[in-house]
Design an enzyme around this catalytic site. Structure first.
Site, PDB file in Angstrom:
ATOM      1  CB  CYS A  88      -1.020  -0.122   1.053  1.00  0.00           C
ATOM      2  SG  CYS A  88      -2.284   0.812   0.926  1.00  0.00           S
ATOM      3  CG  HIS A 194      -4.044  -3.571   2.451  1.00  0.00           C
ATOM      4  ND1 HIS A 194      -3.182  -3.099   3.457  1.00  0.00           N
ATOM      5  CD2 HIS A 194      -4.570  -2.566   2.068  1.00  0.00           C
ATOM      6  CE1 HIS A 194      -3.127  -1.918   3.660  1.00  0.00           C
ATOM      7  NE2 HIS A 194      -4.153  -1.572   2.680  1.00  0.00           N
ATOM      8  CD  GLU A 196      -2.155  -6.545   4.732  1.00  0.00           C
ATOM      9  OE1 GLU A 196      -2.565  -5.250   5.338  1.00  0.00           O
ATOM     10  OE2 GLU A 196      -1.518  -6.828   3.923  1.00  0.00           O
TER      11      GLU A 196
END
Length: 214
Positions: A88, A194, A196
């Protein structure tokens, strides 16, 4: 091996660390995942991850405020060539300049600029928030192994990277114009989304990054 996730006061560090720890376990690896603001620890790492959430200038200010961290990153990533992943705003900091609320110099690892999203379609809101489908360049990059066009990933951003060199763009998404989703060169990779938070695709990318030997 030690994977250093850089803590400079910006980023979803807990979620990122948990995703990396999960892929270490599932891949049968014995890597140490270290969330750290210690420049010397980053110098010793085999892999470096730079997360980032918020405004470019704020993240830049936070990174440069950590004693010796920018110098450590330059040494381990650029001089030693250890694998690096920016996430990001951590990816955006790789650029030459960020143009969010004024012009702010980046690390200049990927030539380019960070500019506002400006979708022509009025139904597309800013920030770009939610899932979008990747368009993956046919470059066979090892960090993108098993990831292909049509896979969807999770975004939260209002600015995006315009690279000076088209070859540095590894994947895009359509947001009424092509928006850079993944950049890379040499030992550097960055994702605007992202990983994750991107479920299967994000976890696959993390596993690929852990195994990457550029």
């Amino acid at each position: 091996m030690t994977v250093a996730i850089v803590d400079y006061g910006s980023g979803n560090l807990r979620s990122a660390a948990k995703a990396f720890e999960r892929m270490v376990r599932e891949s049968g690896r014995d890597d140490t995942i270290l969330v750290t603001s210690d420049a010397d620890a980053v110098r010793q790492a085999s892999h470096v991850v730079l997360p980032g959430v918020g405004a470019f200038a704020d993240c830049r200010r936070g990174l440069y405020a950590v004693d010796g961290m920018v110098e450590a990153l330059q040494e381990v990533v650029i001089e030693k060539g250890q694998p690096f992943l920016g996430i990001c705003v951590g990816m955006q900091l790789m650029a030459t300049v960020g143009r969010e609320h004024g012009d702010h110099t980046g690390l200049d690892w990927i030539k380019g600029e960070i500019v506002p999203l400006a979708p022509v379609d009025p139904s597309l809101k800013v920030p770009h928030m939610g899932w979008n489908d990747l368009y993956v360049d046919e470059n066979n990059h090892p960090v993108l192994s098993g990831i292909s066009t049509g896979d969807h990933v999770y975004f939260v951003h209002s600015y995006h990277m315009k690279t000076a060199e088209p070859a540095h763009v590894l994947a895009t998404v359509d947001y009424s114009e092509p928006v850079t989703a993944i950049v890379g060169r040499d030992n550097l990779v960055g994702t605007q989304f992202h990983p994750e938070k991107s479920q299967r695709v994000g976890l696959r990318l993390i596993a690929n990054f852990l195994a990457w030997k550029p």
